[in-house]
Design a protein around this motif. Structure first.
Motif, PDB file in Angstrom:
ATOM      1  N   VAL A 135      -6.313 -34.166   8.396  1.00 52.91           N
ATOM      2  CA  VAL A 135      -7.252 -33.923   9.489  1.00 52.91           C
ATOM      3  C   VAL A 135      -8.214 -35.093   9.517  1.00 52.91           C
ATOM      4  O   VAL A 135      -8.742 -35.486   8.476  1.00 52.91           O
ATOM      5  CB  VAL A 135      -8.055 -32.619   9.258  1.00 52.91           C
ATOM      6  N   ARG A 136      -8.425 -35.622  10.711  1.00 52.36           N
ATOM      7  CA  ARG A 136      -9.311 -36.783  10.816  1.00 52.36           C
ATOM      8  C   ARG A 136     -10.574 -36.435  11.578  1.00 52.36           C
ATOM      9  O   ARG A 136     -10.605 -35.492  12.368  1.00 52.36           O
ATOM     10  CB  ARG A 136      -8.599 -37.918  11.542  1.00 52.36           C
ATOM     11  N   VAL A 137     -11.604 -37.234  11.354  1.00 53.93           N
ATOM     12  CA  VAL A 137     -12.832 -37.083  12.119  1.00 53.93           C
ATOM     13  C   VAL A 137     -12.495 -37.346  13.578  1.00 53.93           C
ATOM     14  O   VAL A 137     -11.871 -38.360  13.893  1.00 53.93           O
ATOM     15  CB  VAL A 137     -13.894 -38.096  11.633  1.00 53.93           C
ATOM     16  N   PRO A 138     -12.890 -36.466  14.502  1.00 57.30           N
ATOM     17  CA  PRO A 138     -12.489 -36.653  15.900  1.00 57.30           C
ATOM     18  C   PRO A 138     -13.140 -37.872  16.526  1.00 57.30           C
ATOM     19  O   PRO A 138     -14.197 -38.306  16.116  1.00 57.30           O
ATOM     20  CB  PRO A 138     -12.978 -35.372  16.583  1.00 57.30           C
ATOM     21  N   GLY A 139     -12.487 -38.435  17.502  1.00 62.94           N
ATOM     22  CA  GLY A 139     -12.999 -39.626  18.156  1.00 62.94           C
ATOM     23  C   GLY A 139     -11.834 -40.427  18.650  1.00 62.94           C
ATOM     24  O   GLY A 139     -10.680 -40.109  18.392  1.00 62.94           O
ATOM     25  N   ARG A 140     -12.108 -41.488  19.372  1.00 64.96           N
ATOM     26  CA  ARG A 140     -11.001 -42.226  19.961  1.00 64.96           C
ATOM     27  C   ARG A 140     -10.228 -43.011  18.906  1.00 64.96           C
ATOM     28  O   ARG A 140      -9.031 -42.880  18.761  1.00 64.96           O
ATOM     29  CB  ARG A 140     -11.524 -43.177  21.040  1.00 64.96           C
ATOM     30  N   LYS A 168     -12.415 -28.652   1.855  1.00 63.96           N
ATOM     31  CA  LYS A 168     -11.689 -27.398   1.632  1.00 63.96           C
ATOM     32  C   LYS A 168     -11.818 -26.425   2.807  1.00 63.96           C
ATOM     33  O   LYS A 168     -10.837 -25.773   3.180  1.00 63.96           O
ATOM     34  CB  LYS A 168     -12.145 -26.748   0.325  1.00 63.96           C
ATOM     35  N   THR A 169     -13.004 -26.357   3.417  1.00 60.77           N
ATOM     36  CA  THR A 169     -13.127 -25.476   4.577  1.00 60.77           C
ATOM     37  C   THR A 169     -12.341 -26.018   5.758  1.00 60.77           C
ATOM     38  O   THR A 169     -11.698 -25.269   6.501  1.00 60.77           O
ATOM     39  CB  THR A 169     -14.605 -25.305   4.968  1.00 60.77           C
ATOM     40  N   THR A 170     -12.363 -27.338   5.922  1.00 63.91           N
ATOM     41  CA  THR A 170     -11.592 -27.954   7.002  1.00 63.91           C
ATOM     42  C   THR A 170     -10.112 -27.675   6.802  1.00 63.91           C
ATOM     43  O   THR A 170      -9.379 -27.386   7.762  1.00 63.91           O
ATOM     44  CB  THR A 170     -11.839 -29.467   7.034  1.00 63.91           C
ATOM     45  N   LEU A 171      -9.663 -27.718   5.569  1.00 72.07           N
ATOM     46  CA  LEU A 171      -8.264 -27.425   5.277  1.00 72.07           C
ATOM     47  C   LEU A 171      -7.907 -26.025   5.750  1.00 72.07           C
ATOM     48  O   LEU A 171      -6.896 -25.811   6.429  1.00 72.07           O
ATOM     49  CB  LEU A 171      -8.023 -27.555   3.768  1.00 72.07           C
ATOM     50  N   ALA A 172      -8.755 -25.065   5.414  1.00 63.92           N
ATOM     51  CA  ALA A 172      -8.477 -23.681   5.809  1.00 63.92           C
ATOM     52  C   ALA A 172      -8.398 -23.559   7.328  1.00 63.92           C
ATOM     53  O   ALA A 172      -7.501 -22.913   7.871  1.00 63.92           O
ATOM     54  CB  ALA A 172      -9.568 -22.758   5.269  1.00 63.92           C
ATOM     55  N   ARG A 173      -9.350 -24.176   8.017  1.00 61.85           N
ATOM     56  CA  ARG A 173      -9.353 -24.056   9.470  1.00 61.85           C
ATOM     57  C   ARG A 173      -8.194 -24.796  10.110  1.00 61.85           C
ATOM     58  O   ARG A 173      -7.691 -24.388  11.150  1.00 61.85           O
ATOM     59  CB  ARG A 173     -10.676 -24.573  10.024  1.00 61.85           C
ATOM     60  N   ALA A 174      -7.779 -25.884   9.481  1.00 68.49           N
ATOM     61  CA  ALA A 174      -6.635 -26.628  10.030  1.00 68.49           C
ATOM     62  C   ALA A 174      -5.354 -25.824   9.837  1.00 68.49           C
ATOM     63  O   ALA A 174      -4.487 -25.812  10.716  1.00 68.49           O
ATOM     64  CB  ALA A 174      -6.517 -27.987   9.348  1.00 68.49           C
ATOM     65  N   ILE A 175      -5.230 -25.145   8.722  1.00 66.99           N
ATOM     66  CA  ILE A 175      -4.044 -24.315   8.497  1.00 66.99           C
ATOM     67  C   ILE A 175      -3.968 -23.231   9.560  1.00 66.99           C
ATOM     68  O   ILE A 175      -2.883 -22.869  10.022  1.00 66.99           O
ATOM     69  CB  ILE A 175      -4.065 -23.689   7.085  1.00 66.99           C
ATOM     70  N   MET A 176      -5.113 -22.711   9.961  1.00 63.59           N
ATOM     71  CA  MET A 176      -5.127 -21.664  10.974  1.00 63.59           C
ATOM     72  C   MET A 176      -5.032 -22.223  12.386  1.00 63.59           C
ATOM     73  O   MET A 176      -4.984 -21.459  13.345  1.00 63.59           O
ATOM     74  CB  MET A 176      -6.428 -20.848  10.872  1.00 63.59           C
ATOM     75  N   GLY A 177      -5.028 -23.524  12.515  1.00 62.21           N
ATOM     76  CA  GLY A 177      -4.945 -24.107  13.850  1.00 62.21           C
ATOM     77  C   GLY A 177      -6.252 -24.069  14.614  1.00 62.21           C
ATOM     78  O   GLY A 177      -6.270 -24.238  15.830  1.00 62.21           O
ATOM     79  N   LEU A 178      -7.362 -23.858  13.912  1.00 64.76           N
ATOM     80  CA  LEU A 178      -8.641 -23.814  14.605  1.00 64.76           C
ATOM     81  C   LEU A 178      -9.203 -25.210  14.794  1.00 64.76           C
ATOM     82  O   LEU A 178     -10.033 -25.441  15.660  1.00 64.76           O
ATOM     83  CB  LEU A 178      -9.638 -22.966  13.810  1.00 64.76           C
ATOM     84  N   ILE A 179      -8.757 -26.132  13.964  1.00 65.80           N
ATOM     85  CA  ILE A 179      -9.110 -27.537  14.134  1.00 65.80           C
ATOM     86  C   ILE A 179      -7.805 -28.301  14.252  1.00 65.80           C
ATOM     87  O   ILE A 179      -6.849 -27.996  13.537  1.00 65.80           O
ATOM     88  CB  ILE A 179      -9.864 -28.088  12.905  1.00 65.80           C
ATOM     89  N   ALA A 188      -4.939 -30.846  13.611  1.00 66.61           N
ATOM     90  CA  ALA A 188      -4.515 -31.671  12.490  1.00 66.61           C
ATOM     91  C   ALA A 188      -3.831 -32.916  13.024  1.00 66.61           C
ATOM     92  O   ALA A 188      -3.132 -32.865  14.028  1.00 66.61           O
ATOM     93  CB  ALA A 188      -3.562 -30.886  11.598  1.00 66.61           C
ATOM     94  N   ALA A 189      -4.042 -34.030  12.331  1.00 66.06           N
ATOM     95  CA  ALA A 189      -3.409 -35.272  12.775  1.00 66.06           C
ATOM     96  C   ALA A 189      -1.960 -35.336  12.344  1.00 66.06           C
ATOM     97  O   ALA A 189      -1.132 -35.965  12.998  1.00 66.06           O
ATOM     98  CB  ALA A 189      -4.181 -36.472  12.221  1.00 66.06           C
ATOM     99  N   ALA A 190      -1.657 -34.692  11.220  1.00 62.09           N
ATOM    100  CA  ALA A 190      -0.274 -34.731  10.730  1.00 62.09           C
ATOM    101  C   ALA A 190      -0.058 -33.573   9.789  1.00 62.09           C
ATOM    102  O   ALA A 190      -0.999 -32.999   9.244  1.00 62.09           O
ATOM    103  CB  ALA A 190      -0.012 -36.053   9.994  1.00 62.09           C
ATOM    104  N   GLY A 191       1.195 -33.239   9.568  1.00 62.79           N
ATOM    105  CA  GLY A 191       1.500 -32.204   8.594  1.00 62.79           C
ATOM    106  C   GLY A 191       2.591 -31.278   9.061  1.00 62.79           C
ATOM    107  O   GLY A 191       2.913 -31.221  10.247  1.00 62.79           O
ATOM    108  N   ILE A 200     -10.720 -36.294   6.835  1.00 57.45           N
ATOM    109  CA  ILE A 200     -11.497 -35.261   6.162  1.00 57.45           C
ATOM    110  C   ILE A 200     -10.591 -34.527   5.178  1.00 57.45           C
ATOM    111  O   ILE A 200     -11.004 -34.099   4.116  1.00 57.45           O
ATOM    112  CB  ILE A 200     -12.057 -34.248   7.173  1.00 57.45           C
ATOM    113  N   VAL A 201      -9.344 -34.358   5.579  1.00 54.76           N
ATOM    114  CA  VAL A 201      -8.325 -33.811   4.687  1.00 54.76           C
ATOM    115  C   VAL A 201      -7.194 -34.835   4.698  1.00 54.76           C
ATOM    116  O   VAL A 201      -6.729 -35.235   5.768  1.00 54.76           O
ATOM    117  CB  VAL A 201      -7.806 -32.445   5.191  1.00 54.76           C
ATOM    118  N   ASP A 202      -6.784 -35.287   3.544  1.00 57.93           N
ATOM    119  CA  ASP A 202      -5.830 -36.394   3.499  1.00 57.93           C
ATOM    120  C   ASP A 202      -4.554 -36.015   2.769  1.00 57.93           C
ATOM    121  O   ASP A 202      -4.539 -35.933   1.548  1.00 57.93           O
ATOM    122  CB  ASP A 202      -6.498 -37.585   2.801  1.00 57.93           C
TER     123      ASP A 202
END
Lengths: 314, 312, 281
Positions: free
Chosen positions: B12-17, B47-58, B60-63, B23-25
């Motif tokens: 998961v990456r910091v959003p932006g262009r 760790k919180t970002t990881l949880a939210r990315a797994i749920m699709g709330l944020i 993810a750039a890859a995975g 944030i999670v690598d």
């Protein structure tokens, strides 16, 4: 003679009692810890000393004597002189302890208003103090804004701010709760160091027994607005006398043996404000009818170690 | 038995262009049936970002994510909708995760409807030991403990295979922490639900988790069975974390803080191994080369050039 | 209802709130009861008694066609308030829709809508009104379009900002994690939390909308010229000002009262709803 002597202090928020006849003393250069759950009144006690309670709070009895001066009867002007050089505070969240609009150097300068220093000497004092609390590169950091500093660094700045007026007593309300555990260890170490080098007494409030055990000389355990046990840190942790202290220690995961299937808990709910008798009776495994009926007496469990319970010492 | 949840290479990456810092690598882990997996780390660990990315709330750039052994085709909202029927998230502040204008029964029923569950609200409350009388209450009328249980009840709306609990003990007194963790462990024991427990509370983790994963600045630095990791940590950061926790025993005070420095900012990641500026065992190699997560057997892996107790 | 009563009670405590509540109540009462209160028909022409000064039979005198000014003011109140209400409701509804779409939808939609809001906001209202009047003819539609075009950009930006903030809140994330459909999230989780802010902004805006509507009407671009409103009275007043100032005053005073009343009402409502100052929640 004690530096701080709180005697029979009672505080209410409107109709609800928050502190019930609390007595506590802090000696010069002593680190005293107050530990309790949320709602136990520990923050009320902490804020009462520098008289920073919100306006809806009323002191309904007792006295707070700092260095021989009764604080409860002081007017605002006299209080302003006491705050800072008599007693200074460090709050839980370093981010909200500072204004986001000014560099920290300017804000710290404001704390030194009593001494009419030139801008240069004030800056010099601040840089020295920042270095003293372990901030690297203080000449540069003094011009930083709060948001440019990490939580740990900001809390160090907050401690520096508290030290600027050379207080006799520092009240630290949950000083490490908002910090990471690796930073927490550093800040606790810093507080002890400050006491060793500057001789300031520290009153530490926390809900974590680990924090208390790490730096305190004496401990007061609060429950339901009263201090249920007080004593030297070693004696209190090794031979806790009050059932609540015993229950708290029994719940500490760091002290449990391995292979526990489930974690221990203290059954029941926090006390209602109108209870008579022992406030812990409903949750105490040893309580009987007489505990609920009458106020428990103060008993001794050793040198300087006292607790409020009517049953035989455990 | 296939693992109910497997995550591979999640980033998961910091959003932006421009692609921002991660944030999670490249995090990979799996949750096994009937186990409690602890994810520990401090602020900035992701760790919180990881949880939210797994749920699709944020986003993810890859995975790649697999649920119940079935790989999700992509990371689209559609895939996550399928995932959410099997994986539930409990937020750190339960009161904040409820719409203040909805009553408890509406909150629970909304979850049941959305996830296609079959239990009714009263049954869900019973599962967490709450009285059905609470169904009419608004969130602000619930005590802290009740709100937490309702949050768990909501997570159970569709009998998930995995429950992710984000900081379940944060801000709780020691007794309330025990109650909360006991509830989660009951869940694991009765339904075989996998629990992911995200926390910075190490002593609780030692007792309640079966395996633990340690994160630092968005990367996994160590993973393994809890007992092994806690008694014989391999990564210096894990050791620092374990040593840093203040012990409620004045006889065991530390004379020196166990680790110096602070977690660096994501935008100023050190080169090489990111822990090298604070690590007591830094070598020249650590300064330039990022170590890979190495599997060393017995279910343990570590990302370090010179792990503790091992030859480099 | 109980909540409304409580709010009114809080507003009553401050002097501005009191004035606001009284004036607004008065205006609303007049608007509702206008046909009953008016002594004459507002359109009854009586040329023999034109431009009469205020007297017992005509409290505010008569206009250039002998129509009773007092009755015209009363009925005009109803027309003005009704138009304002419809216009604001329409604006709020449209703004809620567009604001939510901008705040919650995809980035490209947000960018497009922001462009729309900025463009609309840059248009001078009078030019817009004149253009529309030339294209569509004067009438209620023109007035409504102009008022909506004026209000929607700022309302919608407010809704968008609220939604952007709410989107990050845990309870919205939790709804997404429970696979709640987007429509349900918008209606059940976002909209109720957005309405409070809209209400405040709209109530502060009523005065401006009334002034805008009156202004358009004054220019002759307003609604149906057979139904009097304050703008028309003002316009007639300007034409006859050399003979008698009564008409201008009769048209201006209600406008001033309404502006004052609704502004005070809006501000004290804002204070009452603010959790820090009003503790109404």
């Amino acid at each position: 003679m004690s530096l701080l002597k709180v005697r029979d202090l009672s505080v209410s928020y409107g109709a609800q009692a928050a502190l019930n006849s609390v007595s506590l003393s802090v000696g010069h250069g002593e680190i005293v810890g107050i530990v309790g759950e949320s709602g136990s009144g520990k923050s009320t006690l902490a804020l009462a000393v520098p008289r920073l309670l919100p306006s809806i709070a009323r002191v309904t009895g007792g006295s707070i004597v700092l260095d021989g001066v009764e604080l409860l009867t002081l007017d605002e002007a006299a209080l302003a002189r006491v705050r800072g050089s008599g007693v200074a505070m460090v709050f839980q969240d370093p981010m909200t302890s500072f204004s986001p609009l000014l560099p920290i150097g300017r804000q710290l300068q404001a704390f030194m208003w009593r001494e009419r220093l030139t801008a240069r000497s004030a800056r010099g004092r601040i840089v020295d103090m920042l270095a003293d609390v372990g901030i690297a590169d203080p000449d540069r950091r003094i011009d930083a804004y709060p948001h440019e500093l990490s939580g740990g660094m900001l809390q160090r700045v907050a401690i520096a701010a508290a030290l600027l007026a050379r207080p006799a007593l520092i009240v630290a309300d949950e000083p490490t709760t908002a910090l990471d555990v690796t930073t927490e260890a550093q800040i606790l170490h810093l507080l002890r160091d400050i006491r060793d080098r500057h001789g300031a007494a520290i009153l530490v409030i926390s809900h974590q027994l680990g924090v208390i055990a790490e730096i305190c000389d004496r401990v007061a355990v609060m429950y339901g607005g009263t201090i249920v046990e007080q004593g030297p840190v070693g004696a209190l942790f090794r031979r806790p006398a009050h059932p609540y202290t015993q229950a708290l220690l029994a719940c500490e995961p760091a002290l449990l043996g391995d292979n526990m299937r489930r974690l221990p808990v203290i059954a029941g709910l926090p006390p209602r404000p109108d209870l008579s008798g022992c406030r812990f009776a409903d949750r105490c495994p040893h309580a009987d009818a007489s505990c609920r009926a009458s106020v428990p007496p103060l008993r001794s469990a050793g040198d300087g170690h006292a607790f409020l319970c009517q049953r035989a010492a455990a | 038995m296939t693992d109910p949840l497997t995550v591979e290479g999640l980033t998961v990456r910091v959003p932006g262009r421009r692609p921002g810092p991660a944030i999670v690598d490249d995090v990979s882990l799996s949750v096994r049936r009937g186990e409690v997996l602890g994810i520990v780390g401090e602020s900035g660990s992701g760790k919180t970002t990881l949880a939210r990315a797994i749920m699709g709330l944020i986003p993810a750039a890859a995975g790649r994510i697999a649920v119940g052994g079935v790989r999700l085709p992509d990371l689209s909202e559609r895939s996550f909708r399928r995932l959410r029927r099997e994986v539930a998230l409990i937020f750190q502040s339960p009161a904040g995760s409820f719409n203040p204008r909805l009553r408890v029964d509406a909150i629970l029923n909304e979850a049941v409807r959305g996830l296609g569950g079959r239990r009714d609200a009263a049954a869900l409350l019973a599962m967490v030991g709450l009285d059905p009388g609470l169904l009419d209450r608004y969130p602000h009328a619930l005590s802290g403990g009740q709100a937490r249980r309702v949050a768990i009840a909501r997570a159970l709306a569709a009998d998930p295979a995995v429950v992710i609990a984000d900081e379940p003990t944060a801000g709780l007194d020691v007794s309330a922490q025990g109650e909360m963790m006991n509830l989660l462990m009951d869940l694991r024991d009765t339904s075989g639900t996998g629990i992911v427990c995200i926390t910075h509370n190490l002593p609780v983790m030692r007792h309640c988790s079966d395996r633990v994963a340690v994160m630092y600045l968005g990367r996994l630095v160590e993973i393994g069975p809890t007992h092994a990791v806690a008694t014989a940590p391999l990564h210096p950061y894990t050791q620092a974390l374990l040593a840093a926790e203040p012990i409620p025993d004045p006889a065991r005070r530390r004379t020196e803080p166990p680790v110096r420095g602070e977690v660096p900012s994501l935008f100023a990641r050190p080169a090489g191994c990111e822990f090298h500026l604070r690590c007591p065992r830094t070598t020249e190699k650590c300064r330039v080369e990022l170590p890979v997560l190495r599997d060393i057997g017995a279910g343990r892996a570590v990302r370090c050039h010179s792990p503790l107790g091992m030859a480099a | 209802m109980a909540k409304a009563a409580r709010l009114a009670g809080l507003m009553w405590r401050s002097p501005t709130g009191r004035v606001g509540l009284i004036l607004v109540a008065l205006l609303v009462l007049v608007a509702l009861l206008a046909p009953l209160l008016a002594p004459y028909s507002p359109t009854a022409i009586d040329v023999r008694h034109r431009l009469a000064p205020p007297e017992l039979s005509h409290w505010l005198g008569t206009d250039q066609l002998g129509r009773d000014v007092f009755s015209r003011v009363l009925v005009g109140t109803r027309a003005t308030l009704a138009t304002a209400l419809v216009a604001i409701l329409a604006s709020a509804a449209l703004a809620a829709l567009l604001g939510m779409a901008a705040g919650y939808g995809p980035r490209w939609l947000d960018a497009m809508l922001i462009l729309l809001f900025d463009s609309l906001g840059a248009l001078p209202m009078v030019m817009l009104a004149l253009t529309l009047a030339a294209l569509l003819g004067p009438g209620i539609t023109t007035v409504l379009i102009v008022v909506v075009a004026y209000s929607v950009p700022s309302y919608a930006r407010l809704v968008r900002a609220q939604v952007l903030g709410l989107k990050q809140r845990d309870f919205v994330m939790a709804a997404r994690a429970m696979n709640v459909p987007v429509a349900a999230i918008l209606v059940r989780h976002l909209l109720p939390n957005v309405m409070g802010a809209l209400l405040i902004v709209a109530s502060l805006d009523v005065a401006t909308v009334i002034a805008l509507d009156t202004g358009l009407s004054f220019l002759g671009l307003g609604a149906d010229t057979r139904i009097p409103d304050w703008g028309m009275i003002l316009s007639d007043g300007f034409a006859t000002i050399r003979v008698t100032p009564t008409l201008v005053i009769a048209g201006a005073v209600p406008l001033v009262l309404a502006t004052l009343g609704f502004t005070f009402f809006g501000e004290s409502l804002n204070d009452a709803l603010d959790p820090k100052t009003g503790a109404a929640t």
